[in-house]
Structure formats: structure tokens, C-alpha cells
Write an enzyme that holds these catalytic residues in place. Sequence first.
Site, short mmCIF file in Angstrom:
data_model
loop_
_atom_site.label_atom_id
_atom_site.label_comp_id
_atom_site.label_asym_id
_atom_site.label_seq_id
_atom_site.Cartn_x
_atom_site.Cartn_y
_atom_site.Cartn_z
CG HIS A 262 -1.95 -0.95 0.99
ND1 HIS A 262 -3.17 -0.68 0.44
CD2 HIS A 262 -2.33 -2.18 1.51
CE1 HIS A 262 -4.01 -1.63 0.55
NE2 HIS A 262 -3.53 -2.66 1.18
CG ASP A 325 -3.22 -3.26 4.82
OD1 ASP A 325 -2.44 -2.38 5.41
OD2 ASP A 325 -4.04 -3.20 4.08
CD GLU A 326 -5.84 -5.76 1.27
OE1 GLU A 326 -6.70 -6.50 0.79
OE2 GLU A 326 -5.45 -4.72 1.00
CB SER A 327 2.76 -6.70 2.26
OG SER A 327 2.65 -5.77 3.23
#
Length: 511
Positions: A262, A325-327
Amino acid sequence: MFHKKISLFLAVCSIAVLSCNTNTSTPADNLIPKPVSVTKGSGQFTITEGTSIIAATEAVKIGEYLSAQLKPATGFALKVTPGTAATKGSIFLTLGGDASLGDEGYELSVTADQVTVTAQKPAGLFYGIQTIKQLLPEAINASAKQEAKWELQSVTIKDQPSYAYRGSMLDIARHFFGVEDIKRYIDLIATYKMNTLHLHLTDDQGWRIEIKSWPNLTAHGGSTEVGGKKGGFLTQDQYKDIVQYAMDRYITIIPEVDMPGHTNAALASYPELNCNDTATKLYTGTEVGFSTLCTSKEVVYKFLDDVIKELAAITPGQYIHIGGDESHATKKEDYIPFMEKVQGIVKAHGKLAIGWDEIANCTLQPNTIAQYWADAANSTEAVKKGAKVIISPARKAYADMQYDSTTRLGLHWAGYIEVDTAYIWDPATLEPGIKRENIVGVEAPLWTETIVTMDDIEYMLFPRLPGYAEIAWSPVTGRSWDEYKVRLGNHGPRMKAMGIDYYPSKKVTWK
Ligand code: IFG
């Protein structure tokens, strides 16, 4: 003929009785969040322009806040006098009382002669004022003078929160929201006794906080947003103004700089943050999981040290949120040491870290908090490692989820969240691996991929947010949707008077 007249008369009476508002409930029956105990008395207290507010020295500012809150609708400019004794006909704010009420509890007594709020700490007085406003006629929330009798029914209330962390998150990265909107957001969550606003300041689509040592983050990285409009950012002075405004309402700002994923806005602003030393293009879409800081480069940790140093210097709260998150573009073997190093950087700047639940894969600093959003296994792992948890389950508490398939705004990857779904859950029993003692509190995030205006924000937050606030504040014993939905329905005119364009869910009978 005579019989016909009688039956007609009886018919008219019965219609009259049925049509009149059978809603005999009073404001004290409709408080949100529901107080621990409410005992109604007889008589009422009437606020007039001569009503004085008497406040303990440390509470004069809160007295002035109360006077300012009452002024628009009543037209009264109630005088605030420092004092330690009430006088007949006054509103008295005093510190002391029952120590078991803790730092945020309060006692509120309304008699015909006097209104008294007693609390251990000023925050409790502030929450007592939110309750006073809900005890007044709905029109008290109007922004222009109303003709009404400003009466409070006699009542004794004893109240204190269940959870210490009661919050919401606003994503100002996908779509930028400036100072005025954020202050409105703070006013709205303060009304429901929330005490934390998590600001999601950076993401793929935008970097929204000025960092003086890396100016291109906002000059370039803050120049656009989802959909390609001009974006924007908060200067450090604007951020400090928001922090103060929040603090005056007993709300702590928690800034989030999301990483290592992100991060496209930063990667587009500084080539050296990329493994190939090439800046990426600015991104105005809504995909996730495609970006990563180059975790093997020393300059990235220098960058993060500078960012966290500057953010820590303007953030009085003890937490900085480091995302995580969401790496999906970061190898797990790179992600783990990266997030461990960044926790160290946060600590070095005197702050504590919060991370989304993926952070549970790392060694956690003693006071690092894991924020449960999607993966219960991660959150259970965090608990096993001794971490506390913020409960923000996407399928219950993500305010960017559509109410149902017809909602114009929002997403539905976590499911549709109607007003009843948002309310019918208990943080302490939602996941077997997360017990009551592991939970610091509840947060309702609002992601803004599809949210563009303050009106959009209010439509998605309301009427779900009062329910989240009740889950975080009120005792879980005796909680029921069937009871709450009546209070919520009666709360409709208050939201309208606050100018809130709420979603009129069919699950509720709106007054
Ligand atoms: N998940 C992403 C958010 C946002 C959200 C939208 C988290 C922690 C989906 N990460 O929630 O950035 O895109 O509902």
C-alpha cells in the site's frame, strides 16, 4: 339512527387513539450508547437563558463546550462560572464521586432544581454532556434557533464504558478529506462517546501528510486520488489543528502510515524507495496488494525513520499505526524482518505500534497491538504472542461495505452489512481465539475507494455507527437487536437534526 351515531363516534375515538403517537418513550429511554443504569424520576429541569453552568476549575473548558453546544438551537449564551458548589437552577460539572466509574465514567443527576454531572476525570464530564444533549428535545441538535421548551426529564444515570478503545477509522488516502470534513467526523463520533480516530494517511493512491524531510511525498504523492482528481494533503499545522480539536473532545488521533505494501504513492515520489531505483507511476485505481517498499535497501529504513520521527513529534497519542496489510508483493521472508525493524523505529521515537493482523507473523514488541480485520488465525496468533487486539472484523465493522446489493456506494467483498448485521455481534465471543481480556476495544473503519463526499461518509456511517459505539461502550448483558432497534428508530430525528443524511434501513421503524 342513534346506534349509528354511537358506533360512528366510537370508531372516530378508536382511530384517534390509534393514530396518536403511542410512542410513550421519553429521551431517557432512547439513549445511544445505552448507559449502565438509568432511573427516571418525577418533574423536569428546564434550561433557560438564565441557566448558569458551574464547573470545577479543570472542567471550565468542558462547561464552555456545553454552552457552545446548546447555543445554536436555544439561542442562549449560558454563562460558565468556575465553582465547587452548585446553585439552584444551575448545571453543575464537578470532579469526584464514585471511584469505580474509572477515567471515563460519570454520574448524571437531573432534578427540577439542578443538573449535576460528577466524574473522576474531565473525560467523564464530557461524556455526561453527550448524554445531557440526548436528554433534551431532538431539536437541540439543530444548527439554527428552534422554538422549544428545553426540558430534561428528571433522571439519575450511572455510566461507564466497557472498552477503553472505542473508535473509527477514516481513509483519507483513497479519496482525500480535509480539515473541515475530519472535524465533522470527530464531532459525529464524539456524540456517541467514541474516543479514537485512526487516520489512514497513506496508500497506493495518495500520501496525505506533509513530511518536511521528504517533501515530494505530498507534492507528488499527494497530487491525485482514486478517479484521478487532484487529491490533496494535510500540512503538519493542519494535522496539529485536527489533533487539538480531537483532544478537546477526548479523542485520540492514531496516524497510520501503511507499509511495506500500500505504498505506491511513496514509490512514485522517490525512485530510491524502489528496488529498481525507478519511480512508479501515480495510481488512481482501486486494486490492492501490488506495491512494496524495497525491504533490502538501507535508504528505506532511513526514510521510515524520518517519517516516523516527524509523525511522532506531532502526535501526542502513544500509538502509531504501521499498517502491514496485504503486502502480497513482499516475500514473507522479507516482510517479517521489515515489520520487526519498523516496530523498533516506532519504539525509538517513543511510541507504540499497531499493525493490521498480518503483523502476527512477526516477533511483536511487548505493547504492539494487532488489529483484527480479516484473518482470525493471525489475530489468534497475536494473542498467543501476548499482544492485545483491536476488533475490526470486516464482515461486521467495515463501514465501507454496502448495506445490501442496491447500495449506491461501497464494496461487498466482506459481505453486505445491514444495520442489524452491524449490531448483532459480540467482540468477546466473535472468535474463539480472542477472549474479552485480549481485546482493547472496537474500531469501525471507513475505507474510501467509493466514498467521495462528507455526505457519502455520513450515509455509510449512519445508522451503523451508533450501534458500533454501543457495542464498544455499553454492557453486553441484556443486549438485543429487538430492543436497540426501537431506540435507533426513535433516534432518527436526532440524526436528521444533526444534518446527517443516514440510510433509512427498512430493518428499523423510523420516528
Ligand atoms: N482491505 C484493505 C483496505 C481497503 C479495504 C476496502 C484492510 C486492512 C480492503 N486493507 O482492510 O486498504 O482496500 O474494504
